[in-house]
Motif scaffolding. Structure first.
Motif, PDB file in Angstrom:
ATOM      1  N   THR A 124       0.823  -1.201   0.000  1.00 51.25           N
ATOM      2  CA  THR A 124       0.000   0.000   0.000  1.00 51.25           C
ATOM      3  C   THR A 124       0.864   1.261   0.000  1.00 51.25           C
ATOM      4  O   THR A 124       1.963   1.285   0.546  1.00 51.25           O
ATOM      5  N   VAL A 125       0.327   2.301  -0.615  1.00 55.17           N
ATOM      6  CA  VAL A 125       0.967   3.615  -0.669  1.00 55.17           C
ATOM      7  C   VAL A 125      -0.120   4.629  -0.329  1.00 55.17           C
ATOM      8  O   VAL A 125      -1.191   4.628  -0.951  1.00 55.17           O
ATOM      9  N   PRO A 126       0.088   5.509   0.654  1.00 56.24           N
ATOM     10  CA  PRO A 126      -0.971   6.453   1.029  1.00 56.24           C
ATOM     11  C   PRO A 126      -1.207   7.504  -0.044  1.00 56.24           C
ATOM     12  O   PRO A 126      -0.282   7.908  -0.750  1.00 56.24           O
ATOM     13  N   ALA A 127      -2.444   7.955  -0.158  1.00 51.89           N
ATOM     14  CA  ALA A 127      -2.762   9.014  -1.117  1.00 51.89           C
ATOM     15  C   ALA A 127      -2.127  10.332  -0.682  1.00 51.89           C
ATOM     16  O   ALA A 127      -1.618  11.095  -1.507  1.00 51.89           O
ATOM     17  N   ILE A 128      -2.193  10.631   0.619  1.00 50.07           N
ATOM     18  CA  ILE A 128      -1.514  11.781   1.214  1.00 50.07           C
ATOM     19  C   ILE A 128      -0.669  11.233   2.356  1.00 50.07           C
ATOM     20  O   ILE A 128      -1.216  10.678   3.318  1.00 50.07           O
ATOM     21  N   ARG A 129       0.632  11.385   2.273  1.00 46.72           N
ATOM     22  CA  ARG A 129       1.517  10.787   3.274  1.00 46.72           C
ATOM     23  C   ARG A 129       1.509  11.623   4.547  1.00 46.72           C
ATOM     24  O   ARG A 129       2.003  12.741   4.595  1.00 46.72           O
ATOM     25  N   SER A 130       0.940  11.040   5.582  1.00 39.21           N
ATOM     26  CA  SER A 130       0.907  11.643   6.914  1.00 39.21           C
ATOM     27  C   SER A 130       0.866  10.474   7.892  1.00 39.21           C
ATOM     28  O   SER A 130      -0.221   9.975   8.217  1.00 39.21           O
ATOM     29  N   PRO A 131       2.025   9.997   8.341  1.00 36.42           N
ATOM     30  CA  PRO A 131       2.080   8.724   9.068  1.00 36.42           C
ATOM     31  C   PRO A 131       1.076   8.592  10.211  1.00 36.42           C
ATOM     32  O   PRO A 131       0.446   7.545  10.350  1.00 36.42           O
ATOM     33  N   PHE A 132       0.912   9.644  11.016  1.00 40.27           N
ATOM     34  CA  PHE A 132      -0.030   9.526  12.134  1.00 40.27           C
ATOM     35  C   PHE A 132      -1.449   9.297  11.626  1.00 40.27           C
ATOM     36  O   PHE A 132      -2.152   8.393  12.089  1.00 40.27           O
ATOM     37  N   TRP A 133      -1.885  10.123  10.669  1.00 43.55           N
ATOM     38  CA  TRP A 133      -3.256   9.986  10.182  1.00 43.55           C
ATOM     39  C   TRP A 133      -3.425   8.748   9.321  1.00 43.55           C
ATOM     40  O   TRP A 133      -4.521   8.147   9.309  1.00 43.55           O
ATOM     41  N   ASN A 134      -2.385   8.334   8.623  1.00 41.90           N
ATOM     42  CA  ASN A 134      -2.435   7.052   7.921  1.00 41.90           C
ATOM     43  C   ASN A 134      -2.614   5.907   8.922  1.00 41.90           C
ATOM     44  O   ASN A 134      -3.371   4.957   8.679  1.00 41.90           O
ATOM     45  N   LEU A 135      -1.922   6.023  10.066  1.00 40.83           N
ATOM     46  CA  LEU A 135      -2.067   5.023  11.127  1.00 40.83           C
ATOM     47  C   LEU A 135      -3.496   5.009  11.667  1.00 40.83           C
ATOM     48  O   LEU A 135      -4.078   3.932  11.883  1.00 40.83           O
ATOM     49  N   VAL A 136      -4.071   6.179  11.865  1.00 43.33           N
ATOM     50  CA  VAL A 136      -5.452   6.268  12.338  1.00 43.33           C
ATOM     51  C   VAL A 136      -6.395   5.594  11.351  1.00 43.33           C
ATOM     52  O   VAL A 136      -7.296   4.830  11.743  1.00 43.33           O
ATOM     53  N   THR A 137      -6.203   5.871  10.068  1.00 45.34           N
ATOM     54  CA  THR A 137      -7.064   5.273   9.043  1.00 45.34           C
ATOM     55  C   THR A 137      -6.987   3.756   9.064  1.00 45.34           C
ATOM     56  O   THR A 137      -8.012   3.068   9.019  1.00 45.34           O
ATOM     57  N   GLU A 138      -5.773   3.219   9.125  1.00 49.86           N
ATOM     58  CA  GLU A 138      -5.602   1.764   9.147  1.00 49.86           C
ATOM     59  C   GLU A 138      -6.189   1.158  10.419  1.00 49.86           C
ATOM     60  O   GLU A 138      -6.760   0.059  10.388  1.00 49.86           O
ATOM     61  N   THR A 139      -6.062   1.862  11.538  1.00 49.05           N
ATOM     62  CA  THR A 139      -6.626   1.369  12.792  1.00 49.05           C
ATOM     63  C   THR A 139      -8.142   1.301  12.709  1.00 49.05           C
ATOM     64  O   THR A 139      -8.763   0.294  13.099  1.00 49.05           O
ATOM     65  N   ILE A 140      -8.771   2.356  12.189  1.00 46.63           N
ATOM     66  CA  ILE A 140     -10.229   2.388  12.092  1.00 46.63           C
ATOM     67  C   ILE A 140     -10.731   1.306  11.137  1.00 46.63           C
ATOM     68  O   ILE A 140     -11.678   0.569  11.448  1.00 46.63           O
ATOM     69  N   GLY A 141     -10.113   1.211   9.966  1.00 45.50           N
ATOM     70  CA  GLY A 141     -10.544   0.209   8.993  1.00 45.50           C
ATOM     71  C   GLY A 141     -10.435  -1.201   9.540  1.00 45.50           C
ATOM     72  O   GLY A 141     -11.338  -2.038   9.350  1.00 45.50           O
ATOM     73  N   THR A 142      -9.349  -1.490  10.244  1.00 52.10           N
ATOM     74  CA  THR A 142      -9.163  -2.836  10.780  1.00 52.10           C
ATOM     75  C   THR A 142     -10.087  -3.094  11.959  1.00 52.10           C
ATOM     76  O   THR A 142     -10.557  -4.224  12.151  1.00 52.10           O
ATOM     77  N   PHE A 143     -10.347  -2.063  12.755  1.00 46.74           N
ATOM     78  CA  PHE A 143     -11.336  -2.215  13.829  1.00 46.74           C
ATOM     79  C   PHE A 143     -12.671  -2.676  13.250  1.00 46.74           C
ATOM     80  O   PHE A 143     -13.303  -3.610  13.763  1.00 46.74           O
TER      81      PHE A 143
END
Length: 242
Positions: A124-143
């Motif tokens: 995967t490659v983020p559309a907008i690279r922002s590690p913290f918010w990318n982490l939040v997105t992955e956490t929510i999706g996996t939850f």
């Protein structure tokens, strides 16, 4: 040993079909370049359906370290099997993307001037690279994924272990499709450490001409985020206590 083999096979099928559609869309010289995001979300749902259906009755079809961690955290899966399941899942991800590369070998050669296009067919490659918010997105999706799996496969809380059966393949596939359509845009929705790590390792070691960096600086996000999401889903499931 058999359960690990089927986790390997199921995850390999997941990545072969899932990243196969990505390759069909982004590589040069294919016939699927107009499929777009709708094609990606639908194909990943189908990939989940196939992987779960094939391995369900033997291994319980985790196909994802975040699912394995979530089930173990909730007391629904033995901790002693967790390392073997996770290893089988990562190795299955590697095998699935090896098969994608073999399938699209000539298309990879035609795309050698576009390293990012090659990379996204692996990891995967983020559309907008922002590690913290990318982490939040992955956490929510996996939850959402793991919390849904608890109720698709287990229903109410009891002392019984949870495992996905073949009849659960379609609802889990629809769940993944929904995550792709609703939450997948910011990061490409890994929601599965093995789905990202295994293929990223293959990107690093395969002889892809002009492939560029495997982007290891970002690789921790689709590993840590899903594991956090899986654990959070287990805790909420236990807290609700229904």
């Amino acid at each position: 040993m058999t359960v690990y083999i089927f986790e390997f096979i199921g995850t390999a099928l997941l990545l072969l079909l899932g990243n196969g559609i990505v390759a069909n869309i982004v590589l040069k010289g294919t016939k699927g370049s107009d499929a777009g995001w709708t094609g990606i979300a639908l194909a990943w749902g189908i990939a989940v359906f196939v992987g779960v259906f094939v391995s369900a009755d033997v291994s319980g079809s985790h196909l994802n370290p975040a699912v394995t961690l979530g089930l173990a955290t909730a007391g629904k899966f033995p901790w002693e099997l967790v390392p073997g399941y996770m290893l089988a899942q990562v190795m299955g991800g590697m095998m699935g993307n090896l098969l994608v590369w073999l399938t699209y070998k000539k298309q990879y050669e035609a795309t050698e001037q576009d390293p990012e296009a090659m990379l996204v067919t692996f990891s995967t490659v983020p559309a907008i690279r922002s590690p913290f918010w990318n982490l939040v997105t992955e956490t929510i999706g996996t939850f959402v994924l793991v919390f849904g799996v608890f109720y698709i496969a287990g229903g109410t809380i009891s002392d019984e272990p949870i495992k996905l059966g073949a009849l659960d393949a379609l609802p889990v596939a629809l769940l993944v499709m929904g995550i792709g359509f609703g939450l997948g845009g910011p990061t490409g929705y890994a929601i599965n450490p093995a789905r990202d790590l295994g293929p990223r390792i293959m990107h690093a070691i395969l002889p892809l001409k002009g492939k560029g960096s495997s982007d290891w600086n970002y690789a921790w996000v689709p590993i840590v985020g899903p594991l956090i999401g899986g654990a959070l889903a287990a805790w909420v499931y236990l807290w609700i206590g229904i």
